[in-house]
Write an enzyme that holds these catalytic residues in place. Structure first.
Site, short mmCIF file in Angstrom:
data_model
loop_
_atom_site.label_atom_id
_atom_site.label_comp_id
_atom_site.label_asym_id
_atom_site.label_seq_id
_atom_site.Cartn_x
_atom_site.Cartn_y
_atom_site.Cartn_z
N HIS A 1 -0.66 39.59 21.24
CA HIS A 1 -0.63 38.39 22.08
C HIS A 1 0.77 38.17 22.64
O HIS A 1 1.69 37.78 21.92
CB HIS A 1 -1.07 37.16 21.26
CG HIS A 1 -1.24 35.92 22.10
ND1 HIS A 1 -2.32 35.75 22.94
CD2 HIS A 1 -0.48 34.80 22.24
CE1 HIS A 1 -2.22 34.58 23.55
NE2 HIS A 1 -1.11 33.99 23.14
N HIS B 1 2.86 36.47 26.20
CA HIS B 1 3.05 35.95 27.56
C HIS B 1 4.47 36.36 27.91
O HIS B 1 5.44 35.65 27.58
CB HIS B 1 2.93 34.43 27.62
CG HIS B 1 1.69 33.88 27.00
ND1 HIS B 1 0.45 33.96 27.61
CD2 HIS B 1 1.48 33.22 25.84
CE1 HIS B 1 -0.45 33.37 26.83
NE2 HIS B 1 0.14 32.93 25.75
N GLN C 1 7.52 34.34 29.35
CA GLN C 1 8.12 33.25 28.57
C GLN C 1 9.39 33.68 27.84
O GLN C 1 10.13 32.85 27.32
CB GLN C 1 7.10 32.67 27.59
CG GLN C 1 5.95 31.95 28.30
CD GLN C 1 4.89 31.42 27.35
OE1 GLN C 1 5.10 31.35 26.16
NE2 GLN C 1 3.74 31.06 27.90
N TYR D 1 -1.91 34.82 33.01
CA TYR D 1 -2.48 33.77 33.88
C TYR D 1 -1.61 33.50 35.09
O TYR D 1 -1.47 32.36 35.52
CB TYR D 1 -2.76 32.49 33.08
CG TYR D 1 -1.66 31.99 32.18
CD1 TYR D 1 -0.56 31.30 32.69
CD2 TYR D 1 -1.74 32.20 30.81
CE1 TYR D 1 0.43 30.82 31.85
CE2 TYR D 1 -0.73 31.73 29.96
CZ TYR D 1 0.34 31.05 30.49
OH TYR D 1 1.34 30.59 29.65
N HIS E 1 -8.81 30.81 28.75
CA HIS E 1 -7.50 30.41 28.22
C HIS E 1 -7.61 29.57 26.95
O HIS E 1 -6.92 29.83 25.96
CB HIS E 1 -6.70 29.64 29.29
CG HIS E 1 -5.36 29.20 28.81
ND1 HIS E 1 -5.18 28.03 28.09
CD2 HIS E 1 -4.15 29.77 28.89
CE1 HIS E 1 -3.90 27.91 27.76
NE2 HIS E 1 -3.25 28.95 28.24
N ARG F 1 -9.42 23.67 26.46
CA ARG F 1 -8.80 22.73 27.41
C ARG F 1 -9.04 23.19 28.83
O ARG F 1 -9.38 22.41 29.71
CB ARG F 1 -7.28 22.70 27.20
CG ARG F 1 -6.76 21.73 26.23
CD ARG F 1 -5.23 21.62 26.34
NE ARG F 1 -4.52 22.77 25.83
CZ ARG F 1 -3.68 23.52 26.55
NH1 ARG F 1 -3.45 23.26 27.82
NH2 ARG F 1 -3.06 24.55 26.00
N HIS G 1 -7.13 31.03 23.08
CA HIS G 1 -6.32 30.15 22.24
C HIS G 1 -7.22 29.07 21.64
O HIS G 1 -8.06 28.52 22.34
CB HIS G 1 -5.27 29.40 23.08
CG HIS G 1 -4.26 30.24 23.77
ND1 HIS G 1 -4.32 30.56 25.11
CD2 HIS G 1 -3.11 30.80 23.32
CE1 HIS G 1 -3.26 31.27 25.45
NE2 HIS G 1 -2.50 31.44 24.39
N GLU H 1 -4.26 25.22 18.32
CA GLU H 1 -2.80 25.36 18.19
C GLU H 1 -2.16 23.99 17.93
O GLU H 1 -1.18 23.90 17.21
CB GLU H 1 -2.21 26.00 19.45
CG GLU H 1 -0.70 26.20 19.37
CD GLU H 1 -0.10 26.91 20.58
OE1 GLU H 1 -0.82 27.09 21.58
OE2 GLU H 1 1.08 27.28 20.51
N HIS I 1 -3.91 31.74 17.24
CA HIS I 1 -3.33 30.61 16.48
C HIS I 1 -4.24 30.14 15.33
O HIS I 1 -3.94 30.41 14.19
CB HIS I 1 -2.92 29.43 17.37
CG HIS I 1 -1.95 29.79 18.44
ND1 HIS I 1 -0.74 30.39 18.16
CD2 HIS I 1 -2.01 29.68 19.81
CE1 HIS I 1 -0.09 30.61 19.28
NE2 HIS I 1 -0.83 30.20 20.30
N ASP J 1 3.77 36.33 21.37
CA ASP J 1 3.44 35.12 22.14
C ASP J 1 4.52 34.74 23.15
O ASP J 1 4.62 35.34 24.20
CB ASP J 1 3.12 34.00 21.14
CG ASP J 1 2.42 32.81 21.78
OD1 ASP J 1 2.23 32.83 23.01
OD2 ASP J 1 2.08 31.86 21.06
ZN LIG Z 1 -0.52 32.20 23.95
#
Ligand SMILES: [Zn+2]
Length: 352
Positions: free
Chosen positions: A29, A31, A34, A89, A151, A154, A178, A181, A215, A266
């Site tokens: 996992h 991203h 980030q 994403y 995703h 949410r 996810h 979390e 998570h 992550d």
């Molecule tokens: Zn993530």
């Protein structure tokens, strides 16, 4: 491994002992964009950090992804990760750029293409679930190894989850999502659906042996039972979960149910498989007041084999550990694996 032909037996054993082969680690996992946020004072809680993260996401371009992802993937490769699941994403053009970056860095990539119906950035969203599945088809047609990635509960309503779950099942592709979390996400799910996130995933057909829930920090007993009974995997990302103030993985309750675990970097605040594995055992020790909750070989399976399975991979490159590294001085051969988890950083991985 160093060749030993023609050496004396004593010298041969010393030379053989200079390196220590391991299966490559699998980062299930990431991203990767980030990584740019590390060290920045970015908000007093997860939700404030998320605003900074979305601003960083919004400035990404295919050119920036191509360059910065290659740099980060090279760091992952140097740290011993030879495969990565990119939970993506940022849009289609950036997905192809990520694939090019991985190829240049020599790391196996599985692109976990995110479905995003609502919230977040407009660049992440698809107008319909049919539009999302068309993007998945385009990536598959191009020959990329991919996984479905609604995703979160949410970002995806129940009808999206149902269709994505069905597609993943029929195509026999990994599904990553996810869940649990942050407490607020659970409260919102209960208000909208009358159940908790992992219960909604079960109800919509998204849980199965090819599912990875990322998570599960605040999963309750009933949710963990659902993961165990469906054969789903949990991807834990302890250094990120610490950095974001998410909470502690319910480590012993997961182990007690036999739920498979894998690891991810992550947000990439740290890129170090040993540290992620050490944190898993450290969390379990702090929670239970006992030691050795996870066995060393079990932790290595989380770091490699179970991550590969979560990404649908059959093979990925191995690595070698430098037994001459200063942090392994004085460690006898039967204790090397334990010492790697207990006391080493990723700089013990031999350079290519
Ligand atoms: Zn993530």
């Amino acid at each position: 491994m160093i060749g030993v032909s023609g050496s004396s037996p004593l010298l041969a054993s010393r030379l053989v002992a200079e390196s220590f082969p391991l299966p490559g680690f699998v980062n299930a996992h990431s991203h990767t964009f980030q990584r740019a946020l590390r060290g920045r004072a970015a908000g007093g809680d997860f939700w404030a950090w998320r605003e900074n993260m979305l601003a960083e996401a919004d400035r990404q371009t295919p050119e920036l992804v191509r360059v910065s992802y290659e740099t980060a993937y090279r760091e992952m490769r140097a740290a011993g990760f030879t495969a990565v699941g990119e939970f993506h994403y940022l849009g289609l053009a950036e997905a192809f750029a990520a694939a090019e970056a991985a190829s240049a860095a020599g790391i196996e990539l599985v692109l976990l293409h995110a479905a995003y119906a609502r919230g977040g950035l407009s660049r992440s969203r698809q107008e319909t679930v049919r539009g999302y599945l068309a993007e998945v088809e385009a990536l598959r047609d191009f020959g990329l190894r991919i996984g479905l990635a609604p995703h979160s509960v949410r970002a995806c309503p129940a009808d999206w989850l149902e269709q994505i779950g069905r597609y993943a099942e029929q195509a026999e592709l990994p599904l990553h999502v996810h869940a649990d979390e942050q407490p607020k996400e659970i409260e919102e799910c209960q208000a909208e659906h009358g159940c908790r996130p992992i219960e909604l995933l079960a109800r919509t057909g998204c849980l199965g042996p090819r599912t990875t829930v990322v998570h599960a920090t605040h999963a309750d007993g009933a949710e963990l039972d659902l993961l165990a009974s469906t054969g789903a995997t949990i991807c834990a990302c302890p250094t990120t979960e610490a950095d974001l103030g998410d909470g502690f993985l319910p480590a012993e309750r997961i182990r007690g149910r036999g739920i498979p675990l894998c690891i991810g970097t992550d947000s990439n605040v740290r890129i170090d498989p040993f540290e992620e594995l050490r944190e898993l055992e450290g969390i379990a020790r702090r929670q239970t007041g006992r030691r050795g909750i996870f066995q060393t070989d079990e932790l290595f399976r989380f770091g490699s084999e179970l991550g590969g399975r979560a990404l649908g991979l059959e093979k990925w490159a191995g690595i070698e550990i430098d037994l001459e590294h200063r942090s392994l001085h004085g460690v006898s051969s039967e204790h090397v694996a334990g010492a790697l988890v207990a006391g080493c950083g990723a700089d013990v991985v031999e350079k290519e």
